[in-house]
Design a protein around this motif. Structure first.
Motif, mmCIF file in Angstrom:
data_model
loop_
_atom_site.group_PDB
_atom_site.id
_atom_site.type_symbol
_atom_site.label_atom_id
_atom_site.label_comp_id
_atom_site.label_asym_id
_atom_site.label_seq_id
_atom_site.Cartn_x
_atom_site.Cartn_y
_atom_site.Cartn_z
ATOM 1 N N ALA A 688 0.828 -1.208 0.000
ATOM 2 C CA ALA A 688 0.000 0.000 0.000
ATOM 3 C C ALA A 688 0.863 1.258 0.000
ATOM 4 O O ALA A 688 0.569 2.222 -0.717
ATOM 5 N N HIS A 689 1.928 1.269 0.790
ATOM 6 C CA HIS A 689 2.843 2.410 0.782
ATOM 7 C C HIS A 689 3.394 2.636 -0.620
ATOM 8 O O HIS A 689 3.453 3.772 -1.109
ATOM 9 N N LEU A 690 3.813 1.549 -1.261
ATOM 10 C CA LEU A 690 4.389 1.659 -2.602
ATOM 11 C C LEU A 690 3.347 2.142 -3.596
ATOM 12 O O LEU A 690 3.623 3.023 -4.431
ATOM 13 N N ALA A 691 2.136 1.583 -3.529
ATOM 14 C CA ALA A 691 1.071 1.985 -4.456
ATOM 15 C C ALA A 691 0.729 3.461 -4.281
ATOM 16 O O ALA A 691 0.504 4.186 -5.271
ATOM 17 N N LEU A 692 0.682 3.940 -3.059
ATOM 18 C CA LEU A 692 0.393 5.356 -2.816
ATOM 19 C C LEU A 692 1.485 6.244 -3.390
ATOM 20 O O LEU A 692 1.208 7.323 -3.933
ATOM 21 N N SER A 693 2.745 5.795 -3.274
ATOM 22 C CA SER A 693 3.843 6.596 -3.821
ATOM 23 C C SER A 693 3.801 6.631 -5.347
ATOM 24 O O SER A 693 4.353 7.532 -5.967
ATOM 25 N N GLU A 694 3.124 5.630 -5.964
ATOM 26 C CA GLU A 694 3.007 5.571 -7.430
ATOM 27 C C GLU A 694 1.687 6.155 -7.917
ATOM 28 O O GLU A 694 1.336 5.985 -9.087
ATOM 29 N N ARG A 695 0.950 6.810 -7.011
ATOM 30 C CA ARG A 695 -0.353 7.395 -7.344
ATOM 31 C C ARG A 695 -1.349 6.332 -7.796
ATOM 32 O O ARG A 695 -2.196 6.566 -8.656
#
Length: 875
Positions: A688-695
């Protein structure tokens, strides 16, 4: 000469006292300190008269003559009145001579210090009353300083006297280092200096003699490892300067009691066969003959290690050591000192008696966490002796387990259990029955730390059904193991039930160690349940108990400190315990499993990272992760990698974070479904952290909701709070502000009330934009949380992240980031189109939009800007 600055200052502060005494055994540097103090006094303009005493000076008239001569050297013409009396033919009482001496002292102007070195050599019986008579009548400007090996017989607790004893004169570690490295100019490592310091215990003459001997040996490491009181220089010094002057009965007492690690008068009497132990100990104390008190009551003592070894060397020549050790073992057995009794029996090579003691007392020693002491003793037992005694093999199995040789430990336990159970038809005495239960506890522990949790629970259930109610210690032990296994399986409800059973058993059992273990597991359950304050309260009460019962630096407190640190970190109070963690995380055995070590490692890494030492913390985390491979590390590895993903995203290195996340996915994909629920939560948070950083808010939301749906149990509150907080960010990013704000406010209020602080601060990178939006939409609600808002901004500033520039790269889509990475790799538009299955025209359109968002005009500028914004890795 080694400068004893701290001691000189202490003496100088007390320089107005009538009498200053330096009292210690031979070779503690009394004369050197006295000389340095005299120099300091002379610098202030004071006069110093010095007399080195000799036994021939004991006669009072002669001593007075020499005192007059010493003072006359610094006060010309001194002593006319008393000299006339001394040279007259009339025999005068000592008091009259002292009065005349006092009258001459009254005429001295300015400060005068009279130093009497080696005053213990003055042995005239009349000087006891005479010395006190003199000191009590000294003029205010005249002061006596004496160096002596013995406690002055005329001195009590006098307000006009200052006394430095042996414990004051011992060298500190810093002084030892200064002597060896600066004064003696030796090239010694820090470890070698500490070894010499421990062996000599601040006794400077021993240190000096060891250095002289060291210079004669080519193998320095071997000499230091074998250094003892039997070393020729040290032994000669002790024989000539200490022992030879003592009466024979006292020498014999010292030699006989030297085999004892600790002793009191009664134990000494048991060895010597006499009844004068207390009198002789009082005498040794008064004479300060390398006797060290171990309690405030003056009941238990030990000898200086080197002195004891010297005495043992003399005793061994007589061949009496075995008999004395056996007597010590019998006395200790009769006084409920089982571990000491076993130690003396083993030293006497009375292996049958030692085995018998272990059979009767071993289970109680295990319950009291005295296993380490037993294992240390067994190292000296020959292998064939261990094979001949089942009880020794049981403890050898503990040793294998502590060394993480789990397969060997498990095999040996199986063999021993079979042998013991096969003999059940015979009369197995109570002690061996208890030890049979101990082997099952150990077997359960070995299975637990190999992650064979179902097998561990099977053993625990089986033996809980067999162990009678009147064995509360073993029922509590098995219940603790059971609770730990349930906790690792994520069944915290069952873990809580097992802990309740353990607590019930411990109400009628005597095991401080198991009380600590039970508190530790309770604290872990509290953390999972989100009951931080209750967990902290339990941990602090247990830590106080550990310090009271086991000591401040006891190994028993190590595992507890790791669980406690985890709770403190969530409350942002971990600074108070960080210094304890490096030591606690180095213990790798069945007493400190890697599950607990991981908590300490993550607290240290997170504490360092979010304090602003980001690169150092990431390096520390990577170093730890490098050793987390193989069975038993599945959960720990998942938590560590998830932490690393979070760090990398804070550092704006999404490519590396993505690789780590994929690494974690592959790691968990091959593990049994549902076996490691907490590890899968860590994966969901990392993704989820990674997905949020990738918009990719939709992906983050889906992952979080899917994971959150599985966390329905009451005890899974900690996980729900973490997942829900990030879900509120994903919902807001996706445009569902009402749902996001409601969820955020709900999590904020519940988590804050439960004591969570780091939960928000560590997520500041993602939370702060949501916070700003929420505070604009709900200003009245947000008004009461302004302190948290500032904390989020401060956390960003500490890690060099500009809160005002949060949205700088948020408009870059996942597809645009992907294309930018191909551009950085040197691919042409055609190659990129083939790689992502799009047309070349579409690639050009994406690049046109990307250049506009980045404010650049070329592919090279785009790559450079992407790196500076964290869209591309520097690697």
């Amino acid at each position: 000469m080694l400068v004893r600055g701290a001691l000189i200052e202490r003496l100088f502060d007390q320089r107005d006292k009538r009498l200053l005494i330096l009292s210690a055994p031979a070779g503690f540097g009394k004369s050197t300190v006295l000389y340095q103090f005299g120099q300091r006094l002379q610098q202030t303009g004071a006069r110093l008269a010095w007399l080195s005493c000799d036994e021939a000076d004991s006669e009072p008239q002669r001593l007075l003559l020499y005192l007059i001569g010493a003072i006359e050297r610094v006060v010309p013409g001194f002593g006319e009145q008393v000299s006339n009396l001394l040279h007259s033919e009339i025999t005068l009482p000592l008091e009259a001579l002292v009065d005349a001496f006092q009258a001459d002292l009254q005429k001295v102007e300015g400060e005068l210090y009279v130093a009497l070195d080696d005053f213990h050599r003055i042995r005239h019986p009349g000087l006891v009353s005479g010395a006190r008579y003199l000191v009590e009548r000294l003029p205010k400007n005249v002061h006596l300083i004496t160096c002596t090996r013995f406690k002055p017989r005329f001195l009590y607790d006098e307000p006009w006297a200052f006394w430095l004893k042996a414990e004051d004169l011992r060298l500190s570690l810093a002084e030892t280092q200064a002597y060896l490295l600066d004064v003696r100019q030796l090239e010694l490592s820090e470890a070698e200096v500490e070894l010499l310091y421990r062996r000599t215990e601040g006794w400077i003459t021993a240190l000096h003699l060891a250095v002289l001997a060291l210079q004669r040996h080519s193998d320095r490491a071997a000499f230091l490892a074998e250094l003892s009181g039997t070393e020729r220089n040290i032994a000669d010094y002790l024989a000539e300067d200490v022992l030879d002057s003592l009466p024979e009965d006292l020498q014999r007492f010292l030699e006989q009691t030297s085999i004892l690690d600790e002793f009191n008068a009664d134990l000494c009497n048991a060895l010597t066969g006499e009844r004068d132990g207390q009198d002789l100990l009082d005498r040794l104390q008064g004479d300060q003959l390398f006797l060290i008190a171990l309690d405030d009551h003056g009941e238990w003592f030990r000898y200086h290690h080197l002195f004891a070894e010297f005495l043992q060397g003399r005793l061994n020549k007589r061949g009496d050591a075995g008999r004395l050790l056996h007597a010590a073992a019998r006395w200790c057995e009769g006084h409920d000192l089982a571990d000491r009794a076993i130690r003396y029996a083993l030293r006497a090579r009375d292996y049958s008696f030692a085995a018998e003691l272990l059979e009767r007392q071993g289970a109680r020693l295990v319950a009291g966490n005295r296993v380490y002491a037993i294992l240390a003793m067994l190292k000296s037992v020959p292998a064939e002796v261990i094979r001949d005694h089942v009880v020794f093999q049981i403890f050898y199995a503990w040793q294998l387990a502590f060394e993480q040789r789990f397969a060997e430990a498990e095999a040996l336990i199986e063999e021993l259990s079979g042998r013991l159970l096969q003999g059940r038809g015979k009369a197995m005495h109570f002690g061996m029955t208890e030890l049979l239960a101990v082997t099952q506890v150990l077997k359960a522990l070995v299975l637990l730390y190999q992650d064979k949790l179902e097998a561990c629970l099977k053993i625990a259930r089986q033996w809980l059904a067999m162990v009678p109610e009147n064995q509360p210690v073993f029922r509590a032990s098995l219940s603790c193991v059971q609770a730990a296994a349930y906790a690792l399986l994520g069944e915290f409800g069952e873990a809580s039930k097992a802990i309740t059973v353990a607590r019930t058993c411990l109400r009628v059992a005597d095991s401080e160690y198991l009380n600590v273990v039970t508190s530790l597991i309770e604290a872990l359950i509290c953390k999972e349940c989100g009951e931080l304050e209750r967990g902290r309260s339990i941990s602090e009460a247990a830590r106080a108990r550990v310090e009271r019962v086991f000591g401040r630096r006891s190994r028993v407190g190590g595992p507890l400190s790791l669980a406690y640190a985890d709770l403190l970190y969530e409350q942002d109070r971990h600074a108070a315990i960080l210094t304890e963690l490096p030591r606690a995380t180095t213990w790798r055995d069945v007493a400190t499993p890697v599950e607990l070590v991981s908590r300490g490692q993550l607290v240290m890494a997170r504490g360092r990272f979010f304090a602003g030492e980001a690169e150092q913390a990431l390096e520390q985390l990577d170093e730890w992760i490098a050793g987390l491979h193989g069975p038993g590390y599945e959960r720990v590895y998942a938590h560590a990698i998830a932490c690393k993903v979070q760090f990398l995203l804070w550092l704006r290195r999404p490519n590396e974070a993505e690789r780590s996340c994929l690494q974690l996915e592959r790691h968990l994909a091959v593990l049994p479904e549902g076996r490691y629920p907490d590890a899968h939560v860590s994966l969901a948070l990392a993704q989820a952290h990674l997905a949020l950083s990738e918009r990719r808010a939709d992906k983050a939301q889906a992952q979080l909701e899917q994971c959150l749906a599985k966390q329905t149990a009451e005890h899974q509150r900690d996980r729900r709070l973490r997942l829900s907080l990030l879900l509120s960010v994903a919902s807001w990013r996706k445009g569902n502000s009402d749902k996001a704000f409601a969820l955020f406010q709900s999590v904020l209020e519940e988590a804050w009330a439960r004591g969570y602080r780091r939960l928000f601060l560590d997520e500041a990178l993602w939370l702060l934009p949501l916070w700003e939006a929420w505070s604009q939409a709900e200003p009245l609600q947000a008004q009461g949380w302004s302190g948290l808002a500032e904390g989020l901004r401060e956390q960003c500033r500490r890690l060099a992240v500009d809160p005002e520039a949060f949205e700088e790269n948020q408009d870059i889509s996942h597809r645009e980031r992907e294309i930018l990475r191909f551009v950085a790799a040197g691919l042409s538009n055609r190659d990129i189109a083939q790689a992502v299955h799009l047309s070349e025209a579409t690639i050009k359109w994406h690049l046109h939009n990307l250049f506009a968002k980045l404010g650049v005009r070329s592919r090279t500028q785009a790559v450079l800007k992407g790196k500076s914004m964290g869209l591309l890795s520097e690697a």
